[in-house]
Design a protein around this motif. Sequence first.
Motif, short mmCIF file in Angstrom:
data_model
loop_
_atom_site.label_atom_id
_atom_site.label_comp_id
_atom_site.label_asym_id
_atom_site.label_seq_id
_atom_site.Cartn_x
_atom_site.Cartn_y
_atom_site.Cartn_z
N SER A 1 -92.31 -58.29 12.39
CA SER A 1 -92.38 -58.86 11.04
C SER A 1 -93.45 -58.15 10.23
O SER A 1 -94.39 -57.57 10.79
CB SER A 1 -92.70 -60.35 11.11
N LEU A 2 -93.29 -58.24 8.92
CA LEU A 2 -94.24 -57.60 8.02
C LEU A 2 -94.16 -58.32 6.68
O LEU A 2 -93.09 -58.77 6.29
CB LEU A 2 -93.86 -56.13 7.84
N ARG A 3 -95.29 -58.44 6.00
CA ARG A 3 -95.28 -59.01 4.66
C ARG A 3 -95.84 -58.01 3.66
O ARG A 3 -96.97 -57.53 3.81
CB ARG A 3 -96.11 -60.30 4.58
N LEU A 4 -95.05 -57.72 2.67
CA LEU A 4 -95.48 -56.84 1.59
C LEU A 4 -95.96 -57.68 0.41
O LEU A 4 -95.46 -58.78 0.18
CB LEU A 4 -94.32 -55.95 1.12
N SER A 5 -96.92 -57.13 -0.31
CA SER A 5 -97.45 -57.79 -1.50
C SER A 5 -97.30 -56.88 -2.70
O SER A 5 -97.38 -55.66 -2.58
CB SER A 5 -98.93 -58.15 -1.32
N CYS A 6 -97.12 -57.49 -3.86
CA CYS A 6 -97.06 -56.76 -5.11
C CYS A 6 -97.94 -57.50 -6.11
O CYS A 6 -97.59 -58.60 -6.55
CB CYS A 6 -95.63 -56.68 -5.62
N ALA A 7 -99.07 -56.90 -6.44
CA ALA A 7 -100.01 -57.52 -7.39
C ALA A 7 -99.72 -57.01 -8.79
O ALA A 7 -99.67 -55.80 -9.02
CB ALA A 7 -101.43 -57.19 -6.98
N ALA A 8 -99.54 -57.94 -9.72
CA ALA A 8 -99.27 -57.60 -11.11
C ALA A 8 -100.52 -57.79 -11.94
O ALA A 8 -101.26 -58.75 -11.75
CB ALA A 8 -98.13 -58.45 -11.65
N SER A 9 -100.72 -56.89 -12.88
CA SER A 9 -101.85 -57.01 -13.79
C SER A 9 -101.42 -56.52 -15.17
O SER A 9 -100.41 -55.84 -15.32
CB SER A 9 -103.05 -56.20 -13.28
N GLY A 10 -102.21 -56.87 -16.17
CA GLY A 10 -101.86 -56.51 -17.53
C GLY A 10 -101.15 -57.67 -18.21
O GLY A 10 -101.61 -58.80 -18.13
N ARG A 11 -100.02 -57.41 -18.82
CA ARG A 11 -99.27 -58.44 -19.54
C ARG A 11 -98.43 -59.27 -18.58
O ARG A 11 -97.23 -59.08 -18.43
CB ARG A 11 -98.37 -57.80 -20.60
N THR A 12 -99.09 -60.23 -17.94
CA THR A 12 -98.42 -61.02 -16.92
C THR A 12 -97.82 -62.31 -17.46
O THR A 12 -97.27 -63.08 -16.72
CB THR A 12 -99.40 -61.36 -15.79
N GLY A 13 -97.91 -62.55 -18.74
CA GLY A 13 -97.47 -63.82 -19.28
C GLY A 13 -95.99 -63.94 -19.58
O GLY A 13 -95.50 -65.02 -19.85
N SER A 14 -95.26 -62.85 -19.52
CA SER A 14 -93.84 -62.89 -19.86
C SER A 14 -93.02 -63.45 -18.71
O SER A 14 -93.45 -63.41 -17.56
CB SER A 14 -93.35 -61.47 -20.21
N PRO A 15 -91.81 -63.95 -19.00
CA PRO A 15 -90.94 -64.52 -17.95
C PRO A 15 -90.21 -63.42 -17.17
O PRO A 15 -89.00 -63.31 -17.20
CB PRO A 15 -89.97 -65.36 -18.76
#
Length: 120
Positions: A17-31
């Motif tokens: 098993s493995l867990r990948l992460s994706c961190a978002a930054s900047g304009r994060t308020g949109s849907p």
Amino acid sequence: QLQLEESGGRLVQAGGSLRLSCAASGRTGSPYTMAWFRQAPGKESEFVAHIAWTTGVTVYADSVKGRFTISRDNAKNTVYLQMRNLKPEDTAVYYCAADPRGLGTLFDYWGKGTQVTVSS
């Protein structure tokens, strides 16, 4: 603008098993609809899964259904891909992507990818 950074890729044995992460930054308020794609050597990019940021509705490729789970942590602006029962054919560079329209059809933002290698 939205910036995406993947992490968590590594070498793992088949069945692991493995867990990948994706961190978002900047304009994060949109849907956004957030997605994972992958690309194996010599192959075209393949859709893996996506999740609607606001509703949490998910869609999976048949090849990963039942083994992979996409989720998000709104407070951390992070999307995860939990991968179980990994197979050698899951070996690929995994990319995180975002569709600012929330439709899951046109992804304008992409991370640089993280390598997942599954040994047999």
